[in-house]
Design an enzyme around this catalytic site. Structure first.
Site, PDB file in Angstrom:
ATOM      1  N   VAL A  19      57.186  40.728  35.764  1.00 63.53           N
ATOM      2  CA  VAL A  19      56.913  39.644  34.881  1.00 63.53           C
ATOM      3  C   VAL A  19      55.537  39.743  34.423  1.00 63.53           C
ATOM      4  O   VAL A  19      54.642  40.181  35.095  1.00 63.53           O
ATOM      5  CB  VAL A  19      56.951  38.368  35.827  1.00 63.53           C
TER       6      VAL A  19
ATOM      7  N   GLU B  74      52.408  34.788  25.935  1.00 61.34           N
ATOM      8  CA  GLU B  74      51.612  33.743  25.233  1.00 61.34           C
ATOM      9  C   GLU B  74      51.984  32.297  25.538  1.00 61.34           C
ATOM     10  O   GLU B  74      51.380  31.346  25.271  1.00 61.34           O
ATOM     11  CB  GLU B  74      51.563  33.883  23.666  1.00 61.34           C
TER      12      GLU B  74
ATOM     13  N   HIS C 246      55.961  30.322  30.294  1.00 60.96           N
ATOM     14  CA  HIS C 246      57.156  30.969  30.739  1.00 60.96           C
ATOM     15  C   HIS C 246      56.811  31.900  31.838  1.00 60.96           C
ATOM     16  O   HIS C 246      57.515  32.111  33.013  1.00 60.96           O
ATOM     17  CB  HIS C 246      57.941  31.758  29.785  1.00 60.96           C
TER      18      HIS C 246
ATOM     19  N   ASN D 277      59.413  41.748  48.797  1.00 67.23           N
ATOM     20  CA  ASN D 277      59.213  41.217  47.366  1.00 67.23           C
ATOM     21  C   ASN D 277      58.492  42.188  46.701  1.00 67.23           C
ATOM     22  O   ASN D 277      57.338  42.458  46.927  1.00 67.23           O
ATOM     23  CB  ASN D 277      58.527  40.094  47.446  1.00 67.23           C
TER      24      ASN D 277
ATOM     25  N   ARG E 100      51.005  49.834  38.989  1.00 64.32           N
ATOM     26  CA  ARG E 100      51.581  49.266  40.311  1.00 64.32           C
ATOM     27  C   ARG E 100      53.030  49.841  40.508  1.00 64.32           C
ATOM     28  O   ARG E 100      53.400  49.816  41.582  1.00 64.32           O
ATOM     29  CB  ARG E 100      51.668  47.597  40.368  1.00 64.32           C
TER      30      ARG E 100
END
Length: 155
Positions: A76, A80, A83, A108, A122
């Site tokens: 994710v 802007e 959400h 997770n 990552r």
């Protein structure tokens, strides 16, 4: 967890494919970790991070295949609008609810980052390898669950 124990484990990887390249990197790390542990695995794909907890719940409730644990993979990236907060918070909360209320062992690996550069740092196996870390977390939680017994009672 010893390799002998891991050889008997079967894990479901649920990956969100919203960012294909980043998802590929996360999946590579998770699969590598599970293969090194000699655990078997299945992979299912969902559109986005919000669908991951639902897929895990479906597999746990309806699958004819028993999974010892689950690896949630997705990304994710802040945009802007609000959400980002909804997806980041609700996907994480739903995974935690499955862990607490359904006693599922879940690693997770849903990245929540500010930009694509952070996501790649990552996701890549030769950097932070969060996919591999999520798989390792799932294996650790499976071991902990087995240590305390499959049926967990809260006092």
């Amino acid at each position: 967890m010893t390799i002998e124990i891991c050889k008997k484990l079967h894990v479901l990887i649920v990956e969100a494919r919203f960012y294909d390249g980043i998802s590929d990197a996360l999946l590579t790390g998770a699969v590598s970790t599970l293969q090194k542990a000699e655990a078997t695995y299945d992979i299912v794909t969902v559109p986005g991070a919000l669908e991951i907890p639902g897929a895990i719940a479906f597999a746990e409730k309806n699958s004819k295949i028993y999974y010892d644990g689950y690896v949630a993979l997705g990304c994710v990236i802040r945009g802007e609008t609000y959400h980002f907060e909804i997806v980041a918070n609700d996907s994480c909360r739903a995974l935690m609810d499955l862990t607490i209320h359904k006693h599922l062992a879940i690693g997770n690996g849903i990245l929540t980052v500010e930009n694509e550069k952070q996501a790649w740092a990552r996701a890549k196996q030769d950097e932070k390898n969060k996919g591999g870390f999520a798989a390792q977390a799932a294996l650790c939680m499976i071991a902990l669950k087995k240590r305390f017994g499959e049926i967990i009672k809260y006092g």
